[in-house]
Every structure is written in structure tokens, then in C-alpha cells.
Enzyme design. Structure first.
Site, PDB file in Angstrom:
ATOM      1  N   SER A 101      46.205  63.382  39.038  1.00 43.36           N
ATOM      2  CA  SER A 101      45.123  62.596  38.405  1.00 43.36           C
ATOM      3  C   SER A 101      44.886  63.034  36.964  1.00 43.36           C
ATOM      4  O   SER A 101      44.777  62.173  36.059  1.00 43.36           O
ATOM      5  CB  SER A 101      43.837  62.678  39.224  1.00 43.36           C
ATOM      6  OG  SER A 101      43.574  63.999  39.615  1.00 43.36           O
ATOM      7  N   HIS A 122      47.501  63.585  47.422  1.00 42.81           N
ATOM      8  CA  HIS A 122      46.549  64.152  46.445  1.00 42.81           C
ATOM      9  C   HIS A 122      45.145  63.955  47.032  1.00 42.81           C
ATOM     10  O   HIS A 122      44.862  64.456  48.108  1.00 42.81           O
ATOM     11  CB  HIS A 122      46.789  63.447  45.104  1.00 42.81           C
ATOM     12  CG  HIS A 122      46.124  64.063  43.920  1.00 42.81           C
ATOM     13  ND1 HIS A 122      45.602  65.319  43.916  1.00 42.81           N
ATOM     14  CD2 HIS A 122      45.894  63.564  42.666  1.00 42.81           C
ATOM     15  CE1 HIS A 122      45.081  65.584  42.726  1.00 42.81           C
ATOM     16  NE2 HIS A 122      45.240  64.522  41.952  1.00 42.81           N
ATOM     17  N   HIS A 164      49.899  73.453  49.278  1.00 48.99           N
ATOM     18  CA  HIS A 164      49.521  73.127  47.900  1.00 48.99           C
ATOM     19  C   HIS A 164      50.723  73.311  46.986  1.00 48.99           C
ATOM     20  O   HIS A 164      51.566  74.179  47.242  1.00 48.99           O
ATOM     21  CB  HIS A 164      48.368  74.022  47.419  1.00 48.99           C
ATOM     22  CG  HIS A 164      47.643  73.434  46.257  1.00 48.99           C
ATOM     23  ND1 HIS A 164      48.043  73.646  44.964  1.00 48.99           N
ATOM     24  CD2 HIS A 164      46.576  72.594  46.189  1.00 48.99           C
ATOM     25  CE1 HIS A 164      47.245  72.985  44.156  1.00 48.99           C
ATOM     26  NE2 HIS A 164      46.343  72.341  44.869  1.00 48.99           N
ATOM     27  N   ARG A 190      38.004  77.023  47.141  1.00 52.22           N
ATOM     28  CA  ARG A 190      37.089  75.879  47.333  1.00 52.22           C
ATOM     29  C   ARG A 190      36.933  75.610  48.831  1.00 52.22           C
ATOM     30  O   ARG A 190      35.865  75.250  49.302  1.00 52.22           O
ATOM     31  CB  ARG A 190      37.613  74.650  46.587  1.00 52.22           C
ATOM     32  CG  ARG A 190      37.774  74.902  45.085  1.00 52.22           C
ATOM     33  CD  ARG A 190      38.526  73.785  44.394  1.00 52.22           C
ATOM     34  NE  ARG A 190      39.865  73.621  44.926  1.00 52.22           N
ATOM     35  CZ  ARG A 190      40.671  72.610  44.648  1.00 52.22           C
ATOM     36  NH1 ARG A 190      40.248  71.658  43.831  1.00 52.22           N
ATOM     37  NH2 ARG A 190      41.878  72.520  45.162  1.00 52.22           N
ATOM     38  N   ASP A 239      40.747  70.030  50.685  1.00 55.57           N
ATOM     39  CA  ASP A 239      40.466  68.849  51.506  1.00 55.57           C
ATOM     40  C   ASP A 239      40.297  69.180  52.992  1.00 55.57           C
ATOM     41  O   ASP A 239      39.860  68.330  53.765  1.00 55.57           O
ATOM     42  CB  ASP A 239      41.596  67.828  51.338  1.00 55.57           C
ATOM     43  CG  ASP A 239      41.697  67.355  49.903  1.00 55.57           C
ATOM     44  OD1 ASP A 239      40.639  67.107  49.302  1.00 55.57           O
ATOM     45  OD2 ASP A 239      42.818  67.246  49.378  1.00 55.57           O
TER      46      ASP A 239
HETATM   47  N1  CMX Z   1      52.512  69.977  56.580  1.00 57.10           N
HETATM   48  C1  CMX Z   1      53.822  69.823  56.834  1.00 57.10           C
HETATM   49  N2  CMX Z   1      54.785  70.047  55.923  1.00 57.10           N
HETATM   50  C2  CMX Z   1      54.391  70.524  54.737  1.00 57.10           C
HETATM   51  C3  CMX Z   1      53.054  70.739  54.428  1.00 57.10           C
HETATM   52  C4  CMX Z   1      52.088  70.437  55.395  1.00 57.10           C
HETATM   53  N3  CMX Z   1      50.779  70.584  55.172  1.00 57.10           N
HETATM   54  N4  CMX Z   1      52.972  71.202  53.156  1.00 57.10           N
HETATM   55  C5  CMX Z   1      54.234  71.251  52.702  1.00 57.10           C
HETATM   56  N5  CMX Z   1      55.086  70.820  53.648  1.00 57.10           N
HETATM   57  C6  CMX Z   1      56.535  70.625  53.528  1.00 57.10           C
HETATM   58  C7  CMX Z   1      56.788  69.611  52.428  1.00 57.10           C
HETATM   59  O1  CMX Z   1      56.637  68.278  52.914  1.00 57.10           O
HETATM   60  C8  CMX Z   1      58.187  69.950  52.020  1.00 57.10           C
HETATM   61  O2  CMX Z   1      59.070  69.394  52.983  1.00 57.10           O
HETATM   62  P1  CMX Z   1      60.504  68.770  52.528  1.00 57.10           P
HETATM   63  O3  CMX Z   1      61.254  69.934  51.970  1.00 57.10           O
HETATM   64  O4  CMX Z   1      61.048  68.230  53.791  1.00 57.10           O
HETATM   65  O5  CMX Z   1      60.192  67.733  51.490  1.00 57.10           O
HETATM   66  C9  CMX Z   1      58.222  71.463  52.178  1.00 57.10           C
HETATM   67  O6  CMX Z   1      57.156  71.793  53.062  1.00 57.10           O
HETATM   68  C10 CMX Z   1      58.012  72.203  50.872  1.00 57.10           C
HETATM   69  O7  CMX Z   1      56.838  71.726  50.250  1.00 57.10           O
HETATM   70  P2  CMX Z   1      55.970  72.644  49.273  1.00 57.10           P
HETATM   71  O8  CMX Z   1      56.836  73.005  48.108  1.00 57.10           O
HETATM   72  O9  CMX Z   1      55.355  73.750  50.034  1.00 57.10           O
HETATM   73  O10 CMX Z   1      54.816  71.669  48.850  1.00 57.10           O
HETATM   74  P3  CMX Z   1      54.842  70.527  47.733  1.00 57.10           P
HETATM   75  O11 CMX Z   1      54.501  71.155  46.429  1.00 57.10           O
HETATM   76  O12 CMX Z   1      56.087  69.734  47.807  1.00 57.10           O
HETATM   77  O13 CMX Z   1      53.651  69.595  48.213  1.00 57.10           O
HETATM   78  C11 CMX Z   1      51.513  69.091  49.061  1.00 57.10           C
HETATM   79  C12 CMX Z   1      52.325  70.013  48.148  1.00 57.10           C
HETATM   80  C13 CMX Z   1      50.031  69.353  48.858  1.00 57.10           C
HETATM   81  C14 CMX Z   1      51.794  67.622  48.679  1.00 57.10           C
HETATM   82  C15 CMX Z   1      51.929  69.378  50.540  1.00 57.10           C
HETATM   83  O14 CMX Z   1      51.602  70.709  50.878  1.00 57.10           O
HETATM   84  C16 CMX Z   1      51.304  68.424  51.516  1.00 57.10           C
HETATM   85  O15 CMX Z   1      51.835  67.315  51.726  1.00 57.10           O
HETATM   86  N6  CMX Z   1      50.138  68.810  52.153  1.00 57.10           N
HETATM   87  C17 CMX Z   1      49.432  67.940  53.054  1.00 57.10           C
HETATM   88  C18 CMX Z   1      48.644  66.906  52.277  1.00 57.10           C
HETATM   89  C19 CMX Z   1      47.452  67.546  51.557  1.00 57.10           C
HETATM   90  O16 CMX Z   1      46.696  68.302  52.134  1.00 57.10           O
HETATM   91  N7  CMX Z   1      47.271  67.204  50.254  1.00 57.10           N
HETATM   92  C20 CMX Z   1      46.132  67.667  49.461  1.00 57.10           C
HETATM   93  C21 CMX Z   1      46.515  68.603  48.348  1.00 57.10           C
HETATM   94  C22 CMX Z   1      45.338  68.958  47.483  1.00 57.10           C
HETATM   95  C23 CMX Z   1      45.187  67.937  46.365  1.00 57.10           C
HETATM   96  O17 CMX Z   1      46.054  67.846  45.483  1.00 57.10           O
HETATM   97  O18 CMX Z   1      44.220  67.204  46.390  1.00 57.10           O
END
Ligand code: CMX
Length: 429
Positions: A234, A264, A310, A319, A365
Site C-alpha cells: 500500500s 496484505h 511476514h 502489534r 492481522d
Molecule cells: N501459511 C502457509 N504458508 C506460508 C505462510 C502461511 N501463513 N506464510 C508463508 N508461507 C509460504 C509462502 O506461501 C511461500 O510458499 P511458496 O514457496 O510455495 O510460494 C513460502 O512460505 C515462503 O514465503 P515467505 O518468504 O515466508 O513469505 P512471503 O514474503 O512470500 O509472504 C506473506 C509473506 C505475509 C504474504 C505470507 O506469510 C502469507 O501469505 N501469510 C498469510 C497471509 C497474511 O497473514 N498476510 C498479512 C501480512 C501482513 C500485512 O502485510 O498486512
């Protein structure tokens, strides 16, 4: 607009920032990192290429606002935090009064915004309503008017600041009005000029608050979500749009459209949906073993565990800690909060065992929605709007500061797959 104290601080700051940028520019050839194929393929994760002074996210600690750890600011008023984000210091008592009055002054949303929103289909997502509501007000941008009148680039930050104050003043009225309209809560509740920004927002939402706990939660919520560095979807989107000298209405609307993504800001809606599905499936709170099996089921189905992980953080988000503490103190008997608490105990272990996520710990979140739910905001489609209203503080401050610093248009260079293959072949030979 009566903002003499803030304006005078900003004038000094603007001079300082411009001088600083000039000095930094003398070292423009100094490398501070390498761009790798991984950066190009991986959404630029970890690539340092932006300047943001409002806040920083330390992987092993979490958010600092102007170098103050966020947990030290949980009892602050959000409008004071806006002052901090913008100027680098907390306001004096006189400055507090000035900023509070400015945030209250423009809080009436023009009639045409309500007319526009009322014309939308009733199942429109509240984030779409917020984005449209903001864009509808773009015609009032003082920044755009100043630009069109030929105002020198050096002075445009003043108009960005005016727009920011007006927009922040109105956004709580707009959001609360959307809540009441979209979820059939009855008439809109008009803003109250004597209340602080957070209390006014809580009052306009119209949820019962007999002992002021909900108001306290809202103030804390607004502070905790106010900013998170410059590289998140964002903030980055809004600053990119703002760098083209688009005004704050265009820029914030763009940023919020990114916040509406499930990876996000929409994650808080997704967390509550997930928690409710757990409650429904087990007709209450599951055992640890039941929850563990459910989480594995989800991971095997290729779904993420919302609220965990994250892109930058490698510890429990402070937070989350603040929300969790609040929940333990005020809603520990609530089954929805109890499931959130259980997830906190079980999900990190499962994610660690799964071995994919770099950060198995809860993010902001994971708990915020369960608290809103407890106080009667059960419509979780609205939660990202709550996030957006808060994030408007930080993004607005960043937009003003970028204009003060005369920041250039953001324009990274893309590369083709063919060229990438060519570079890899060259490196291998
Ligand atoms: N559940 C399952 N798998 C997860 C995970 C979770 N909570 N968090 C990361 N992973 C997976 C990723 O999907 C990724 O898988 P692939 O290699 O198959 O693509 C792998 O672990 C590595 O990811 P990462 O480097 O640890 O995390 P990213 O930087 O790619 O993504 C985020 C970060 C937040 C998008 C991810 O942790 C996620 O999808 N979390 C759940 C959604 C969420 O809570 N989002 C809110 C974030 C806060 C915000 O920005 O507002």
C-alpha cells in the site's frame, strides 16, 4: 487552515531534508547492495531501493515509528502519532491542541460522496466504497489546484499537507458512514467537533461502548496500523502514484486498492473468516490436536494460514502482542478470542514443521479482528477499511514528506526473460 505551529516545524524540516538529500546525492555512485536474479523473480523482496523516514521495520524487533518502538506508543492518540510521523517528534501540548482541532475541522463529508456511494450495488465491498469515496472527493484537491495554477514545485508540499489534513479529518466520517450504510445500521451519525479523532470515529461507528473500552481499542488500533515502512504494497503503490505528482486522493486510493489484497490488509478479514469457520466446525473451541490437524489439512490443500508469516518480520509482530495483551485483559472469556489465542500456541509449531514460511509467527492481522468482533463489529468485510483508515496516517505523512524532499518520479527498470537468460549464460561461461 490554522496550522501555524505544524507549518513552521515543517518549514524547518523541509529545508533540512532538502539539504540532507543534496549531501546524500554527492554519493550517488556508492553501491549499497546487489540486484540479483532472485530480486527480479521474487517481487524485489529485500532489495533496498527506497527512502522512508516515517517508520522502519526491523526483522528481529518489528515496527519503530521515527525510531520509537511501537509498543511505547500504544497509549498515544493517533493524531499525535501523525504529528510524530510527519515531523519526527511528539507534539507539545499546544501542538496537540492545534492538530486535534485541524483533524476535527473538516470532518463533514460532502453530500455528493454519499450520493455516489448510495448508487452502488448493495453487495459492493466496503474497500471499493472507500476507494470510490476518496476518488469522488479528488475534485477538491488543493494540491492539484495549486499545480494547475503554476505553483513552484518547491511549494507543493504545503498543499499536499492541506489535502492530507482535510482527507484525514474526513476519512473517519466516510468510513463510519460506509459501515452504517453497507451493513444497514441505520442513519449516519454526524461527527462531533469536541471529540478526539479516535473517539469521534468510535462514536460515528455507533457500536455500544458503555465503559469506553471500544474507544480505547479504536485509538490503539489506529496507532498500531498507522505506518509500516515504505516498501509494503500500500505505501509503495501510493508513493509511486504520488511521485507522478498525482494528488493525495489518487495516491491513497491506489494504496488502498493494494491493501485490499488478501496477502496484505485483507488478511484481517480472512483471519476472522478462518476463525469463525473453526468455531462452526467444532461447534466451539477445538482441542489443540483438532486444531493442529485442521491446520495441516489447510496446508496440504495449498492454502496459507492467515495472520501468520511476514515478508520482513522474523519475530512475533509487536502489534500482535499489543492486541493480544488487550484481548487477554478485556475479552479472555470470548470464544473467538480464545481460538485466536489457541492459534497463537499451535500455528507457529505447525508452520515450523511445514518448513516453508520464513516467519512462522503471528502478524498484526492475527488478533485485531477478534477484538473488533468482541465489541460488536461482526461484519468482517469491514475490517480492511479499519486498517485503511489507520494506514492513511502514515501514507499521508510519507506523501507530504516526499513532496517536501522534492522526491523524483519512481521509475524502476524492467528486464525481459530473454535478457535475463542472456545474463545468466554470460555469467556461466
Ligand atoms: N501459511 C502457509 N504458508 C506460508 C505462510 C502461511 N501463513 N506464510 C508463508 N508461507 C509460504 C509462502 O506461501 C511461500 O510458499 P511458496 O514457496 O510455495 O510460494 C513460502 O512460505 C515462503 O514465503 P515467505 O518468504 O515466508 O513469505 P512471503 O514474503 O512470500 O509472504 C506473506 C509473506 C505475509 C504474504 C505470507 O506469510 C502469507 O501469505 N501469510 C498469510 C497471509 C497474511 O497473514 N498476510 C498479512 C501480512 C501482513 C500485512 O502485510 O498486512
Amino acid at each position: 487552515m490554522k496550522l501555524e505551529r505544524l507549518l513552521s516545524r515543517m518549514e524547518t524540516l523541509t529545508e533540512q531534508v532538502r539539504q540532507e538529500r543534496k549531501e546524500l546525492a554527492q554519493h550517488r555512485e556508492l553501491a549499497i547492495g546487489n540486484v540479483t536474479v532472485g530480486h527480479v523473480l521474487g517481487g524485489m523482496r529485500g532489495l533496498v531501493s527506497l527512502l522512508c523516514d516515517t517508520s522502519s521495520v526491523l526483522p528481529n524487533e518489528g515496527l519503530r515509528i521515527r525510531n520509537i518502538p511501537i509498543l511505547e506508543l500504544v497509549d498515544s492518540y493517533p493524531e499525535d502519532v501523525f504529528f510524530l510521523l510527519l515531523t519526527g517528534s511528539m507534539p507539545s501540548e499546544e501542538e496537540k491542541a492545534e492538530i486535534r482541532a485541524a483533524f476535527a475541522k473538516y470532518s463533514n463529508v460532502p453530500y455528493y460522496v454519499w450520493n455516489t456511494l448510495e448508487a452502488l450495488p448493495p453487495d459492493t465491498h466496503p474497500m471499493v466504497m472507500l476507494s470510490i469515496g476518496l476518488l469522488a472527493m479528488e475534485r477538491e484537491s488543493r494540491f492539484r489546484q495549486a499545480y494547475e495554477a503554476g505553483t513552484p514545485r518547491q511549494d507543493l508540499w504545503r498543499f499536499m499537507l492541506e489535502d492530507a489534513i482535510i482527507l484525514l479529518s474526513r476519512i473517519t466520517t466516510l468510513a463510519a458512514g460506509i459501515y452504517r450504510m453497507r451493513f444497514a445500521k441505520g442513519d449516519r451519525i454526524p461527527p462531533h467537533p469536541d471529540l478526539d479523532w479516535g473517539a469521534n470515529y468510535a462514536a460515528m461507528l455507533g457500536l455500544p461502548d458503555p465503559n469506553g473500552e471500544f474507544t480505547r481499542l479504536i485509538r490503539m488500533y489506529l496507532v498500531l496500523h498507522s505506518d509500516h515502512g515504505g516498501g509494503n504494497v500500500s505505501a509503495f503503490s501510493a508513493n509511486t502514484v504520488g511521485s507522478a505528482l498525482s494528488d493525495i486522493y489518487y495516491a491513497l486510493s491506489a494504496g488502498f486498492n493494494g491493501l485490499a489484497g488478501p496477502l496484505h490488509g485483507l488478511a484481517n478479514q480472512e483471519v476472522l473468516r478462518f476463525v469463525m469457520s473453526i468455531y462452526d466446525r467444532f461447534n466451539g473451541i477445538p482441542s489443540e490436536a483438532q486444531l493442529r490437524d485442521l491446520l495441516w489439512e489447510r496446508l496440504h490443500a495449498g492454502q496459507v494460514i492467515p495472520g501468520f508469516g511476514h515478508a520482513v518480520l522474523r519475530v512475533t509482530d509487536p502489534r500482535f502482542i499489543a492486541f493480544h495483551r488487550f484481548g487477554k485483559e478485556h475479552c479472555s472469556d470470548d470464544p473467538i478470542f480464545q481460538i485466536v489465542d489457541l492459534l497463537y500456541q499451535v500455528a507457529p509449531k505447525v508452520l515450523q514443521e511445514h518448513g516453508k514460511a520464513k516467519n512462522p509467527w503471528p502478524n498484526v492481522d492475527a488478533a485485531s479482528g477478534s477484538l473488533l468482533y468482541h465489541y460488536g463489529m461482526t461484519e468482517y468485510q469491514f475490517y480492511t477499511v479499519m486498517f485503511a483508515v489507520s494506514r492513511a496516517l502514515g501514507i499521508s505523512a510519507q506523501l507530504v514528506l516526499n513532496r517536501a524532499a522534492l522526491a523524483p518520479i519512481i521509475r524502476p527498470k524492467a528486464i525481459t526473460t530473454e535478457k535475463l537468460k542472456e545474463l545468466i549464460a554470460q555469467a556461466q561461461s
